[in-house]
Design a protein around this motif. Structure first.
Motif, PDB file in Angstrom:
ATOM      1  N   TYR A 113       0.656  -1.225   0.036  1.00  0.00           N
ATOM      2  CA  TYR A 113       0.042   0.034  -0.265  1.00  0.00           C
ATOM      3  C   TYR A 113       1.086   1.314  -0.015  1.00  0.00           C
ATOM      4  O   TYR A 113       1.961   0.896   0.349  1.00  0.00           O
ATOM      5  N   SER A 114       0.322   2.431  -0.528  1.00  0.00           N
ATOM      6  CA  SER A 114       1.120   3.525  -0.563  1.00  0.00           C
ATOM      7  C   SER A 114       0.989   4.541   0.449  1.00  0.00           C
ATOM      8  O   SER A 114      -0.443   4.746   0.775  1.00  0.00           O
ATOM      9  N   THR A 115       2.013   5.142   0.973  1.00  0.00           N
ATOM     10  CA  THR A 115       1.466   6.165   2.197  1.00  0.00           C
ATOM     11  C   THR A 115       1.652   7.484   1.461  1.00  0.00           C
ATOM     12  O   THR A 115       2.740   7.706   0.823  1.00  0.00           O
ATOM     13  N   PRO A 116       1.057   8.581   1.806  1.00  0.00           N
ATOM     14  CA  PRO A 116       1.095   9.985   1.239  1.00  0.00           C
ATOM     15  C   PRO A 116       2.332  10.589   1.878  1.00  0.00           C
ATOM     16  O   PRO A 116       2.812  10.396   2.867  1.00  0.00           O
ATOM     17  N   TYR A 176      -0.465   3.473  -9.227  1.00  0.00           N
ATOM     18  CA  TYR A 176      -0.456   2.799 -10.450  1.00  0.00           C
ATOM     19  C   TYR A 176      -0.659   1.470 -10.101  1.00  0.00           C
ATOM     20  O   TYR A 176      -0.189   0.805  -9.087  1.00  0.00           O
ATOM     21  N   ASN A 177      -2.068   0.983 -10.734  1.00  0.00           N
ATOM     22  CA  ASN A 177      -2.581  -0.547 -10.272  1.00  0.00           C
ATOM     23  C   ASN A 177      -1.190  -1.377 -11.013  1.00  0.00           C
ATOM     24  O   ASN A 177      -0.531  -0.823 -11.873  1.00  0.00           O
ATOM     25  N   LYS A 184       1.306  -0.459 -13.954  1.00  0.00           N
ATOM     26  CA  LYS A 184       2.735  -0.607 -13.721  1.00  0.00           C
ATOM     27  C   LYS A 184       3.327  -1.356 -14.806  1.00  0.00           C
ATOM     28  O   LYS A 184       4.622  -1.343 -15.266  1.00  0.00           O
ATOM     29  N   ALA A 185       2.647  -2.347 -15.162  1.00  0.00           N
ATOM     30  CA  ALA A 185       3.151  -3.307 -16.352  1.00  0.00           C
ATOM     31  C   ALA A 185       3.482  -2.690 -17.544  1.00  0.00           C
ATOM     32  O   ALA A 185       4.219  -2.958 -18.242  1.00  0.00           O
ATOM     33  N   LYS A 186       2.586  -1.642 -17.804  1.00  0.00           N
ATOM     34  CA  LYS A 186       2.677  -0.734 -19.023  1.00  0.00           C
ATOM     35  C   LYS A 186       3.454   0.322 -18.844  1.00  0.00           C
ATOM     36  O   LYS A 186       3.775   1.222 -19.565  1.00  0.00           O
TER      37      LYS A 186
END
Lengths: 86, 76
Positions: free
Chosen positions: B26-29, B64-65, B69-71
Motif C-alpha cells: 500500500y502507498s503512504t502519502p 498505479y495498479n 505498472k506493467a505498461k
C-alpha cells in the motif's frame, strides 16, 4: 449548432490551471500567513487570472453572472454552450 | 518515484479457497513524512499542477495498479 473553436478549450484550460494554483496557494497561505514569496506568487496569479478571464469573455461571452462578468449585447449569459455541453 | 510503499502479510489459512496473496503493498502519502510544510518547495507549472493534483512536486503521489505498472506507468 456551430462548435466552439479549439481556442475555447485552450483558454479554458489556462483558466482552470490558474484557478487550481490559486486554490492551492490559498490553502497554503492559510497556514503560512507570513510567507512573502507565496503571497507575491498569489498576487501574480490573481492578476494573471483576471487577464485570462478578460481574454476569454471578450471572445466567448460571460463566465459568471450577478456582476461577476460583463455582458455582451444582447443579454447573452444564457446562450449555449453551457459548461456541461462543451 | 514514490518510495512510500509499505507491505503487510495477510494470514493464509490452509483452507483458503483460492491461492492466498502472501504480500500486499500500500502507498503512504508523502505529507506523512513532512510534517509542517516548509516554504519555497519546488513547484509544478500551472498546467502540470492541474494534471498532477498538487502544486508542489514533493506532494505528488500517483498510484498505479499492477496493470498500469506493467505498461510502465510513469508519473507525468
Amino acid at each position: 449548432m456551430k462548435q466552439v473553436p479549439e481556442e475555447y478549450y485552450q483558454i479554458m484550460e489556462q483558466l482552470q490551471a490558474m484557478d487550481f494554483v490559486l486554490v492551492e496557494l490559498t490553502l497554503y497561505l492559510d497556514t503560512h500567513p507570513d510567507d512573502l514569496e507565496a503571497i507575491n506568487q498569489f498576487n501574480h496569479y490573481v492578476k494573471e487570472r483576471k487577464h485570462i478571464k478578460k481574454m476569454f469573455e471578450s471572445q466567448f461571452g460571460p463566465l459568471q453572472q450577478f456582476g461577476n462578468s460583463y455582458s455582451g449585447y444582447p443579454w447573452n449569459w444564457k446562450d449555449a454552450p453551457w459548461p456541461w455541453q462543451v | 518515484m514514490n518510495t512510500h510503499f509499505k507491505t503487510y502479510h495477510p494470514y493464509a489459512s490452509p483452507f483458503d479457497p483460492c491461492t492466498p496473496i502472501l504480500e500486499k503493498t500500500y502507498s503512504t502519502p508523502p505529507h506523512l513524512y513532512m510534517g509542517f510544510q516548509p516554504p519555497n518547495l519546488p513547484q509544478f507549472t500551472p498546467l502540470e499542477a492541474l494534471r498532477a493534483g498538487t502544486l508542489w512536486k514533493d506532494f505528488y503521489d500517483p498510484w498505479y495498479n499492477s496493470l498500469e505498472k506493467a505498461k510502465g506507468g510513469l508519473p507525468t
